[in-house]
Motif scaffolding. Structure first.
Motif, PDB file in Angstrom:
ATOM      1  N   SER A  49       0.843  -1.180   0.000  1.00  0.00           N
ATOM      2  CA  SER A  49       0.000   0.000   0.000  1.00  0.00           C
ATOM      3  C   SER A  49       0.887   1.242   0.000  1.00  0.00           C
ATOM      4  O   SER A  49       1.974   1.234   0.568  1.00  0.00           O
ATOM      5  N   GLU A  50       0.417   2.285  -0.667  1.00  0.00           N
ATOM      6  CA  GLU A  50       1.259   3.470  -0.836  1.00  0.00           C
ATOM      7  C   GLU A  50       1.388   4.290   0.436  1.00  0.00           C
ATOM      8  O   GLU A  50       2.411   4.893   0.697  1.00  0.00           O
ATOM      9  N   ARG A  51       0.310   4.386   1.230  1.00  0.00           N
ATOM     10  CA  ARG A  51       0.316   5.269   2.387  1.00  0.00           C
ATOM     11  C   ARG A  51       0.124   4.473   3.665  1.00  0.00           C
ATOM     12  O   ARG A  51      -0.688   3.552   3.736  1.00  0.00           O
ATOM     13  N   GLY A  52       0.864   4.851   4.687  1.00  0.00           N
ATOM     14  CA  GLY A  52       0.690   4.248   5.990  1.00  0.00           C
ATOM     15  C   GLY A  52      -0.197   5.095   6.872  1.00  0.00           C
ATOM     16  O   GLY A  52      -0.811   6.066   6.426  1.00  0.00           O
ATOM     17  N   GLY A  53      -0.285   4.728   8.138  1.00  0.00           N
ATOM     18  CA  GLY A  53      -1.154   5.432   9.064  1.00  0.00           C
ATOM     19  C   GLY A  53      -0.417   6.495   9.853  1.00  0.00           C
ATOM     20  O   GLY A  53       0.786   6.720   9.687  1.00  0.00           O
ATOM     21  N   THR A  54      -1.163   7.156  10.727  1.00  0.00           N
ATOM     22  CA  THR A  54      -0.612   8.186  11.602  1.00  0.00           C
ATOM     23  C   THR A  54      -0.761   7.749  13.044  1.00  0.00           C
ATOM     24  O   THR A  54      -1.820   7.241  13.435  1.00  0.00           O
ATOM     25  N   VAL A  55       0.288   7.893  13.830  1.00  0.00           N
ATOM     26  CA  VAL A  55       0.266   7.528  15.247  1.00  0.00           C
ATOM     27  C   VAL A  55       0.597   8.760  16.066  1.00  0.00           C
ATOM     28  O   VAL A  55       1.656   9.370  15.880  1.00  0.00           O
ATOM     29  N   ASN A  56      -0.311   9.139  16.952  1.00  0.00           N
ATOM     30  CA  ASN A  56      -0.066  10.231  17.897  1.00  0.00           C
ATOM     31  C   ASN A  56      -0.145   9.629  19.296  1.00  0.00           C
ATOM     32  O   ASN A  56      -1.181   9.673  19.953  1.00  0.00           O
ATOM     33  N   LEU A  57       0.932   9.019  19.735  1.00  0.00           N
ATOM     34  CA  LEU A  57       0.962   8.245  20.969  1.00  0.00           C
ATOM     35  C   LEU A  57       1.133   9.169  22.171  1.00  0.00           C
ATOM     36  O   LEU A  57       2.118   9.904  22.262  1.00  0.00           O
ATOM     37  N   GLN A  58       0.168   9.134  23.084  1.00  0.00           N
ATOM     38  CA  GLN A  58       0.200   9.962  24.279  1.00  0.00           C
ATOM     39  C   GLN A  58       0.044   9.088  25.515  1.00  0.00           C
ATOM     40  O   GLN A  58      -0.617   8.042  25.469  1.00  0.00           O
ATOM     41  N   ILE A  59       0.663   9.494  26.616  1.00  0.00           N
ATOM     42  CA  ILE A  59       0.523   8.801  27.885  1.00  0.00           C
ATOM     43  C   ILE A  59       0.246   9.848  28.965  1.00  0.00           C
ATOM     44  O   ILE A  59       0.801  10.954  28.929  1.00  0.00           O
TER      45      ILE A  59
ATOM     46  N   ASP B  23       4.752  13.476  40.210  1.00  0.00           N
ATOM     47  CA  ASP B  23       4.065  13.095  38.989  1.00  0.00           C
ATOM     48  C   ASP B  23       4.173  14.232  37.987  1.00  0.00           C
ATOM     49  O   ASP B  23       4.129  15.411  38.369  1.00  0.00           O
ATOM     50  N   ILE B  24       4.283  13.878  36.712  1.00  0.00           N
ATOM     51  CA  ILE B  24       4.350  14.881  35.665  1.00  0.00           C
ATOM     52  C   ILE B  24       3.294  14.556  34.615  1.00  0.00           C
ATOM     53  O   ILE B  24       3.207  13.415  34.150  1.00  0.00           O
ATOM     54  N   THR B  25       2.507  15.527  34.261  1.00  0.00           N
ATOM     55  CA  THR B  25       1.537  15.380  33.181  1.00  0.00           C
ATOM     56  C   THR B  25       1.786  16.506  32.185  1.00  0.00           C
ATOM     57  O   THR B  25       1.895  17.679  32.560  1.00  0.00           O
ATOM     58  N   VAL B  26       1.894  16.137  30.907  1.00  0.00           N
ATOM     59  CA  VAL B  26       2.135  17.121  29.851  1.00  0.00           C
ATOM     60  C   VAL B  26       0.901  17.188  28.968  1.00  0.00           C
ATOM     61  O   VAL B  26       0.443  16.177  28.442  1.00  0.00           O
ATOM     62  N   SER B  27       0.363  18.376  28.812  1.00  0.00           N
ATOM     63  CA  SER B  27      -0.823  18.586  27.981  1.00  0.00           C
ATOM     64  C   SER B  27      -0.397  19.197  26.655  1.00  0.00           C
ATOM     65  O   SER B  27       0.114  20.323  26.606  1.00  0.00           O
ATOM     66  N   LEU B  28      -0.588  18.421  25.573  1.00  0.00           N
ATOM     67  CA  LEU B  28      -0.213  18.878  24.238  1.00  0.00           C
ATOM     68  C   LEU B  28      -1.466  19.268  23.457  1.00  0.00           C
ATOM     69  O   LEU B  28      -2.554  18.740  23.704  1.00  0.00           O
ATOM     70  N   PRO B  29      -1.351  20.143  22.484  1.00  0.00           N
ATOM     71  CA  PRO B  29      -2.491  20.452  21.615  1.00  0.00           C
ATOM     72  C   PRO B  29      -2.821  19.246  20.739  1.00  0.00           C
ATOM     73  O   PRO B  29      -1.974  18.379  20.516  1.00  0.00           O
ATOM     74  N   GLU B  30      -4.065  19.199  20.255  1.00  0.00           N
ATOM     75  CA  GLU B  30      -4.453  18.102  19.378  1.00  0.00           C
ATOM     76  C   GLU B  30      -3.591  18.064  18.129  1.00  0.00           C
ATOM     77  O   GLU B  30      -3.285  16.996  17.594  1.00  0.00           O
ATOM     78  N   SER B  31      -3.193  19.223  17.667  1.00  0.00           N
ATOM     79  CA  SER B  31      -2.302  19.286  16.509  1.00  0.00           C
ATOM     80  C   SER B  31      -1.534  20.606  16.559  1.00  0.00           C
ATOM     81  O   SER B  31      -1.915  21.542  17.260  1.00  0.00           O
TER      82      SER B  31
ATOM     83  N   ILE C 207       1.882  16.856  14.176  1.00  0.00           N
ATOM     84  CA  ILE C 207       2.110  17.974  13.259  1.00  0.00           C
ATOM     85  C   ILE C 207       1.075  17.929  12.130  1.00  0.00           C
ATOM     86  O   ILE C 207       0.914  16.899  11.457  1.00  0.00           O
ATOM     87  N   GLN C 208       0.388  19.015  11.945  1.00  0.00           N
ATOM     88  CA  GLN C 208      -0.628  19.121  10.908  1.00  0.00           C
ATOM     89  C   GLN C 208       0.032  19.609   9.617  1.00  0.00           C
ATOM     90  O   GLN C 208       0.644  20.671   9.578  1.00  0.00           O
ATOM     91  N   SER C 209      -0.114  18.811   8.567  1.00  0.00           N
ATOM     92  CA  SER C 209       0.455  19.196   7.273  1.00  0.00           C
ATOM     93  C   SER C 209      -0.470  20.186   6.586  1.00  0.00           C
ATOM     94  O   SER C 209      -1.702  20.097   6.687  1.00  0.00           O
ATOM     95  N   ASP C 210       0.111  21.131   5.864  1.00  0.00           N
ATOM     96  CA  ASP C 210      -0.687  22.093   5.107  1.00  0.00           C
ATOM     97  C   ASP C 210      -1.406  21.402   3.962  1.00  0.00           C
ATOM     98  O   ASP C 210      -0.820  20.550   3.261  1.00  0.00           O
ATOM     99  N   SER C 211      -2.665  21.715   3.784  1.00  0.00           N
ATOM    100  CA  SER C 211      -3.399  21.206   2.632  1.00  0.00           C
ATOM    101  C   SER C 211      -2.948  21.947   1.372  1.00  0.00           C
ATOM    102  O   SER C 211      -2.260  22.979   1.433  1.00  0.00           O
TER     103      SER C 211
END
Length: 580
Positions: free
Chosen positions: A404-414, A479-487, A561-565
């Protein structure tokens, strides 16, 4: 030989070391292809040897070690060409004793034993204090052994299994050490040895952890040969844990192991002779042992079920096989994975061809394969993958793989970036398989408890594989918690929040550093401090360091990271020409 002169008498004691015996290929047509699955075995042991006598020897005693008898091992018959008695040493080991009041010619014996063995699971722990003391070959009181052993934590089984896993994976089995006889400390430094060195390191380390442990000396029967072997028994307060660090068996022992003796370490007299004489001499002849398998039964110790997480292929990405295991109890064993071959080379390359795993009751094992480049999207690739469990046998997975030409996207958060032992955490990645190297699994979300040591967390989606090293600390201060934006977009401002909770009973000054920015604060006991940063990311990685006067932890987070359309790119182009 050891000679001791007393008045006009000569006392002679000859000892054959455990690994000095000759061994021979199994002459029988019966073939044990996977000894780890042997449930029962019946064998004929033929041993020949003797004593070379010069002059006249009085009160000659020849002691020949024979297999121990217990609920898992039974001697059906003994045949030898001399009258004999059965004697026992201080550890309950059995010997045939031949007594000769006066002898002036060579002694040649031929011993035949019919023996039945069973797979060992469970047993009564020994209480001998000798099995807790340091010895010449197992120096459990050495500082390097004590420091090395201290890294293994958890309950009894987890300590012993994680120690065994480290030894099996880090001590190289090298037959050049067959006659070397290194100690535990020497083996820890050289990282090489055979079964004796490997077993002595396990004995010293387990005693340093406070466990009584014994070396077991005997023989093993394999596909191509029988040979002398050593392994261990480790005794907790409540149970006996069988442990072969060379074969990667913990919690059980297959019936292809023949137990001769237990000792404080692997130094063991298989054959000993003594006598007195004013002028004579004696020496042991070469001892030869042949083990012929008369019958055996093989039965898997547990069942496994394996499946691909995705049957498509993405060039230079990954394929993952998930193997589910169930067992009534706790054990350590080994898995091997490989793919079909093309022109003599594996089509998919296993990232870790052998994987030592330990668990209680159930777990999952993940075999990761690297996908090659140059795949033709018009071809369906039929490639069986083999997952081989040493206590189950071979499992072939017939799969058809499409490029397949394209793979998936993984945004792994804990949700927590540093964990204490057995602490619950939640990991997430939308549309992804999430798994750990200790067997945790979930789709989209994984809720699990951390092990006693650092572990790897994986996210997998349509060929894309992301992994994170997760820190586990028994001295966790906060304890450490990091809050990241959705993108986020590269080159544009984004906000990141770091929340620090103080777990100590006293106030703590902390410094939080994020991509070169630094902030500090005082956190009272069982309270939190929130630090917010505005950054302009240049990559998808965010480096965070949190430190107090006594504790420091570094964390790497991955931004989505959000790619530009195409439309955004066109608009940006015209804005650059005409302005906003």
């Amino acid at each position: 030989m050891i000679y001791k002169k007393l008045l006009v008498f000569l006392l002679i004691l000859a000892i054959v070391p455990h690994l000095a015996l000759a061994y021979h290929p199994d002459p029988t047509e019966l073939t044990i292809t996977n000894p780890e699955t042997v449930k029962t075995m019946r064998a004929k042991i033929t041993q020949t040897g003797g004593v070379e006598v010069t002059g006249t020897i009085s009160n000659l005693n020849l002691n020949i070690s024979i297999p121990v008898e217990n609920e898992f091992q039974t001697i059906e018959s003994i045949s030898i060409n001399y009258d004999y008695e059965i004697i026992y040493d201080a550890y309950g080991n059995q010997y045939i004793e031949l007594n000769f009041p006066k002898v002036s010619e060579d002694i040649d014996y031929e011993l035949e034993i019919i023996l039945s063995t069973k797979r060992r699971i469970g047993g009564t722990p020994k209480t001998d204090t000798d099995f807790l003391e340091p010895t010449e070959h197992a120096e459990s009181d050495d500082e390097s052994i004590i420091e090395f052993s201290s890294q293994f934590k958890g309950d009894d089984f987890e300590k012993i299994a994680s120690l065994t896993k480290w030894i099996h994976e880090n001590i190289n089995y090298n037959r050049n050490f067959y006659e070397v006889d290194d100690t535990a400390v020497q083996t820890l430094n050289s990282r090489e040895g055979v079964c004796d060195e490997i077993t002595n390191l396990l004995l010293a380390s387990s005693r340093a952890l406070g466990y009584k442990s014994a070396a077991v000396l005997g023989w093993t029967v394999g596909e191509f040969k029988t040979e002398p072997h050593s392994w261990a028994e480790i005794y907790t307060d409540n149970e006996l844990i069988y442990n072969d660090p060379t074969w990667a068996e913990v919690g059980f022992l297959d019936a292809a192991h023949i137990k001769y003796a237990v000792r404080p370490d692997t130094a063991f007299p298989l054959v000993g002779v003594r006598g007195t004489s004013a002028s004579g001499d004696l020496s042991l002849k070469t001892t030869n042992t042949v083990i012929e398998v008369l019958e055996f039964e093989q039965e898997p110790l547990l069942e496994t079920s394996s499946e691909m997480l995705d049957t498509k292929l993405w060039e230079e990405q990954y394929a993952v096989v998930k193997s589910d295991i169930e067992y009534d109890g706790c054990l350590l064993t080994k898995f091997r994975s490989q793919s079909c071959a093309v022109d003599g080379e594996e089509f998919l390359i296993a990232e870790q061809p052998e994987n030592v795993v330990y668990f209680c009751d159930e777990t999952s094992v993940f075999s990761i394969f690297k996908v090659p480049s140059g795949l033709d999207s018009s071809i369906v690739y039929t490639c069986p993958l083999t997952i081989y469990s040493y206590v189950t046998g071979r499992e072939d997975i017939d799969v058809e793989l499409r490029s397949s030409e394209r793979g998936g996207t993984v945004n792994l958060q804990i949700d927590k970036d540093i964990l204490g032992p057995s602490e619950q955490f939640t990991a997430s990645s939308l549309g992804s398989h999430i798994f750990t190297d200790y067997g945790g699994y979930g789709f989209g979300e994984l809720i699990s408890e951390s092990p006693e040591t650092n572990f790897r967390l994986y996210g997998y989606n349509a060929g894309t594989l992301v992994q994170q090293e997760i820190a586990v600390s028994s001295e966790k201060e906060f304890d450490i918690t990091v809050s990241l934006p959705e993108s986020a977009k590269l080159g544009e401002e984004t906000k990141i929040t770091v929340i620090v909770r103080n777990l100590k009973n006293e106030s703590a000054n902390v410094v939080v550093e994020l991509n070169g920015q630094s902030d500090r604060g005082l956190i009272t006991p069982d309270n939190i401090a929130e630090f917010t940063y505005t950054i302009v990311p240049k990559t998808d990685k965010v480096q965070i360091v949190v430190k107090s006067d006594t504790f420091t932890i570094g964390i790497t987070k991955t931004l989505s990271i959000q790619s530009d359309s195409i439309i955004d790119s066109i608009l940006d182009f015209f804005r650059s020409i005409f302005g906003d």
